[in-house]
Write a protein that holds these residues in place. Structure first.
Motif, mmCIF file in Angstrom:
data_model
loop_
_atom_site.group_PDB
_atom_site.id
_atom_site.type_symbol
_atom_site.label_atom_id
_atom_site.label_comp_id
_atom_site.label_asym_id
_atom_site.label_seq_id
_atom_site.Cartn_x
_atom_site.Cartn_y
_atom_site.Cartn_z
ATOM 1 N N GLU A 198 0.785 -1.493 -0.565
ATOM 2 C CA GLU A 198 -0.066 0.094 0.327
ATOM 3 C C GLU A 198 0.948 1.156 -0.193
ATOM 4 O OE1 GLU A 198 -3.941 -2.275 2.926
ATOM 5 O OE2 GLU A 198 -1.996 -0.915 3.188
ATOM 6 N N LYS A 199 2.212 0.860 0.657
ATOM 7 C CA LYS A 199 2.595 2.236 0.822
ATOM 8 C C LYS A 199 3.508 1.859 -0.190
ATOM 9 C CE LYS A 199 6.338 4.123 3.689
ATOM 10 N NZ LYS A 199 7.411 4.376 4.547
ATOM 11 N N PHE A 200 3.823 1.192 -1.352
ATOM 12 C CA PHE A 200 4.636 1.589 -2.432
ATOM 13 C C PHE A 200 3.757 2.100 -3.846
ATOM 14 C CE2 PHE A 200 5.587 -0.407 -6.781
ATOM 15 C CZ PHE A 200 7.106 -0.073 -6.978
ATOM 16 N N PHE A 201 2.278 1.817 -3.258
ATOM 17 C CA PHE A 201 1.732 2.202 -4.557
ATOM 18 C C PHE A 201 0.996 3.839 -4.535
ATOM 19 C CE2 PHE A 201 2.070 -1.913 -5.993
ATOM 20 C CZ PHE A 201 2.305 -1.585 -7.524
ATOM 21 N N GLU A 202 1.002 4.061 -2.990
ATOM 22 C CA GLU A 202 1.006 5.144 -2.950
ATOM 23 C C GLU A 202 -0.417 5.449 -2.433
ATOM 24 O OE1 GLU A 202 2.288 8.616 -4.737
ATOM 25 O OE2 GLU A 202 4.366 7.924 -3.262
ATOM 26 N N VAL A 203 -1.579 4.325 -1.687
ATOM 27 C CA VAL A 203 -2.577 4.278 -1.715
ATOM 28 C C VAL A 203 -2.723 4.165 -0.169
ATOM 29 C CG1 VAL A 203 -3.310 3.531 -3.563
ATOM 30 C CG2 VAL A 203 -2.811 1.849 -1.327
ATOM 31 N N GLU A 204 -4.196 4.915 0.107
ATOM 32 C CA GLU A 204 -4.386 4.276 1.994
ATOM 33 C C GLU A 204 -4.798 3.388 1.876
ATOM 34 O OE1 GLU A 204 -8.578 7.138 2.014
ATOM 35 O OE2 GLU A 204 -8.324 6.576 0.915
ATOM 36 N N PRO A 205 -3.671 3.214 3.855
ATOM 37 C CA PRO A 205 -4.038 2.301 4.754
ATOM 38 C C PRO A 205 -5.278 1.075 4.068
ATOM 39 C CG PRO A 205 -3.050 3.605 5.147
ATOM 40 C CD PRO A 205 -3.297 4.617 4.514
ATOM 41 N N GLY A 206 -5.584 0.327 3.920
ATOM 42 C CA GLY A 206 -6.554 -0.382 3.867
ATOM 43 C C GLY A 206 -7.399 -1.248 2.423
ATOM 44 N N PHE A 207 -6.348 -0.446 1.463
ATOM 45 C CA PHE A 207 -6.600 -0.281 0.429
ATOM 46 C C PHE A 207 -7.198 -2.228 0.207
ATOM 47 C CE2 PHE A 207 -5.922 -1.278 -4.415
ATOM 48 C CZ PHE A 207 -6.660 -0.629 -4.612
ATOM 49 N N PHE A 208 -6.331 -2.779 0.609
ATOM 50 C CA PHE A 208 -6.183 -3.861 0.577
ATOM 51 C C PHE A 208 -7.531 -5.254 0.971
ATOM 52 C CE2 PHE A 208 -2.322 -3.739 -1.365
ATOM 53 C CZ PHE A 208 -2.469 -3.911 -2.431
ATOM 54 N N THR A 209 -7.603 -4.363 2.239
ATOM 55 C CA THR A 209 -8.976 -5.594 3.407
ATOM 56 C C THR A 209 -9.985 -5.042 2.675
ATOM 57 O OG1 THR A 209 -7.764 -3.531 5.029
ATOM 58 C CG2 THR A 209 -6.877 -5.965 4.643
ATOM 59 N N ALA A 210 -10.475 -3.015 2.652
ATOM 60 C CA ALA A 210 -11.772 -2.444 2.764
ATOM 61 C C ALA A 210 -13.138 -2.865 2.503
ATOM 62 C CB ALA A 210 -11.830 -0.874 1.904
ATOM 63 N N THR A 211 -14.047 -3.343 3.213
ATOM 64 C CA THR A 211 -14.250 -4.086 1.153
ATOM 65 C C THR A 211 -16.010 -2.595 0.461
ATOM 66 O OG1 THR A 211 -17.103 -2.844 3.131
ATOM 67 C CG2 THR A 211 -16.007 -4.860 3.482
ATOM 68 N N GLU A 212 -16.349 -3.073 -0.369
ATOM 69 C CA GLU A 212 -16.800 -2.529 -0.790
ATOM 70 C C GLU A 212 -17.663 -0.699 -1.259
ATOM 71 O OE1 GLU A 212 -17.686 -5.230 -4.794
ATOM 72 O OE2 GLU A 212 -18.960 -4.401 -4.458
ATOM 73 N N ARG A 213 -18.167 -1.185 0.180
ATOM 74 C CA ARG A 213 -18.707 0.176 0.412
ATOM 75 C C ARG A 213 -17.279 0.878 1.378
ATOM 76 N NH1 ARG A 213 -24.374 -0.640 1.166
ATOM 77 N NH2 ARG A 213 -24.687 0.760 2.520
ATOM 78 N N GLN A 214 -17.486 -0.151 2.344
ATOM 79 C CA GLN A 214 -15.632 1.276 3.462
ATOM 80 C C GLN A 214 -14.602 1.249 2.080
ATOM 81 O OE1 GLN A 214 -13.767 -2.251 5.246
ATOM 82 N NE2 GLN A 214 -15.440 -2.144 7.804
ATOM 83 N N ALA A 215 -14.560 0.591 1.329
ATOM 84 C CA ALA A 215 -14.135 1.586 0.280
ATOM 85 C C ALA A 215 -14.683 3.041 -0.396
ATOM 86 C CB ALA A 215 -13.261 0.792 -0.822
ATOM 87 N N LEU A 216 -15.025 2.506 -0.755
ATOM 88 C CA LEU A 216 -16.302 4.038 -1.843
ATOM 89 C C LEU A 216 -16.761 4.817 -0.516
ATOM 90 C CD1 LEU A 216 -17.935 5.060 -4.325
ATOM 91 C CD2 LEU A 216 -19.823 3.847 -3.841
ATOM 92 N N TYR A 217 -16.752 4.691 0.192
ATOM 93 C CA TYR A 217 -17.440 5.269 1.745
ATOM 94 C C TYR A 217 -16.354 6.355 2.088
ATOM 95 C CZ TYR A 217 -17.398 7.016 6.491
ATOM 96 O OH TYR A 217 -17.734 7.991 7.317
ATOM 97 N N ARG A 218 -15.105 5.496 1.733
ATOM 98 C CA ARG A 218 -13.517 6.765 2.357
ATOM 99 C C ARG A 218 -13.228 7.329 1.125
ATOM 100 N NH1 ARG A 218 -9.048 3.072 4.369
ATOM 101 N NH2 ARG A 218 -9.302 2.328 2.459
ATOM 102 N N ALA A 219 -13.496 7.166 -0.070
ATOM 103 C CA ALA A 219 -13.669 7.744 -1.071
ATOM 104 C C ALA A 219 -14.299 9.082 -1.296
ATOM 105 C CB ALA A 219 -13.619 7.172 -2.809
ATOM 106 N N LEU A 220 -15.480 8.718 -0.903
ATOM 107 C CA LEU A 220 -16.627 10.187 -0.914
ATOM 108 C C LEU A 220 -16.526 11.316 -0.391
ATOM 109 C CD1 LEU A 220 -19.879 8.412 -1.653
ATOM 110 C CD2 LEU A 220 -18.480 9.992 -3.455
ATOM 111 N N GLN A 221 -15.740 11.094 1.012
ATOM 112 C CA GLN A 221 -15.670 11.837 1.642
ATOM 113 C C GLN A 221 -15.048 12.988 0.889
ATOM 114 O OE1 GLN A 221 -16.769 11.558 5.579
ATOM 115 N NE2 GLN A 221 -17.402 9.455 4.172
#
Length: 243
Positions: free
Chosen positions: A122-145
């Protein structure tokens, strides 16, 4: 309760409802939302993002993508400056893991690494922590902030009687919301503060924002004033990690 205060697991419906309400107040449609950017940020397909937005109140029965799917997505979308994909050696060296381990993860021979390897990738590709483990709903919720925050600022500026609404985004920077908000802030900031009490009030309102929002907004204003380098000059490329 504000939508941003909810836990990602149960906040998607609330944040979508809050965004829709702001869009109605601003006389805008959902077409201003940058679906491609949300897809890029979450790893979800454009059609899946749209479906979740349209049915945010319904619990999804779909399983989240596998670790392999998300790693393949990152390798395809987070590329080197020359546009080429990172090699297994480059990913391994940058993330501090072996070439072979990267290969096993990409071809699915190893289903999921440990937490330490996950964090390194996640650090190498510069994405948020939890990118690989978040559910679809969690990931979209976070992105919509960030979308919710932008629209909130638009509503604030509209309340000051400003009709041209735009601000440079801290994420994508080229959506319709970004362009409108950027123009509005440029218009506001071009007015001498001593001659316009509304500007002073707007400044006070910005200062009263939660610290997380101030951290995002102030650099944007600095950028508009030419006091900060463009975002792409400050952001290191993934290839700089680990040499």
């Amino acid at each position: 309760m504000d939508a941003s205060d909810l836990h990602p697991a149960d906040g998607l419906q609330a944040v979508v409802a809050a965004i829709d309400e702001l869009l109605r107040d601003l006389d805008l449609g959902r077409d201003v939302i940058d679906i491609d950017h949300l897809s890029h940020r979450t790893g979800l397909t454009v059609s899946r993002v749209q479906a979740l937005l349209d049915h945010s109140g319904e619990e999804s029965e779909n399983e989240q993508d596998s670790f392999q799917d998300r790693l393949v997505f990152l390798r395809e979308t987070r590329r080197k400056p020359d546009g080429k994909m990172y090699t297994l050696d480059e990913i391994g060296a940058g993330a501090g893991i072996s070439h072979g381990q990267v290969g096993y993860l990409l071809n699915g021979k190893r289903k999921s690494p440990g937490l330490d390897v996950t964090r390194k990738l996640e650090k190498f590709f510069e994405v948020e922590p939890g990118f690989f483990t978040a559910t679809e709903r969690q990931a979209l919720y976070r992105a919509l902030q960030s979308t919710h925050e932008q629209l909130t600022h638009l509503a604030l500026l509209r309340g000051k009687g400003i009709n041209r609404l735009a601000m440079r985004s801290g994420t994508s920077g080229d959506s319709r919301i970004d362009r409108e908000l950027r123009d509005a802030l440029s218009e506001v900031l071009s007015r001498p503060e001593g001659e316009d009490p509304e500007v002073r009030e707007l400044t006070d309102r910005m200062r009263s924002l939660p610290s997380k929002s101030r951290t995002r907004v102030f650099p944007l204003i600095q950028g508009l004033l030419g006091l900060a380098r463009p975002e792409n000059e400050d952001r290191p490329s993934p290839g700089r990690h680990g040499g």
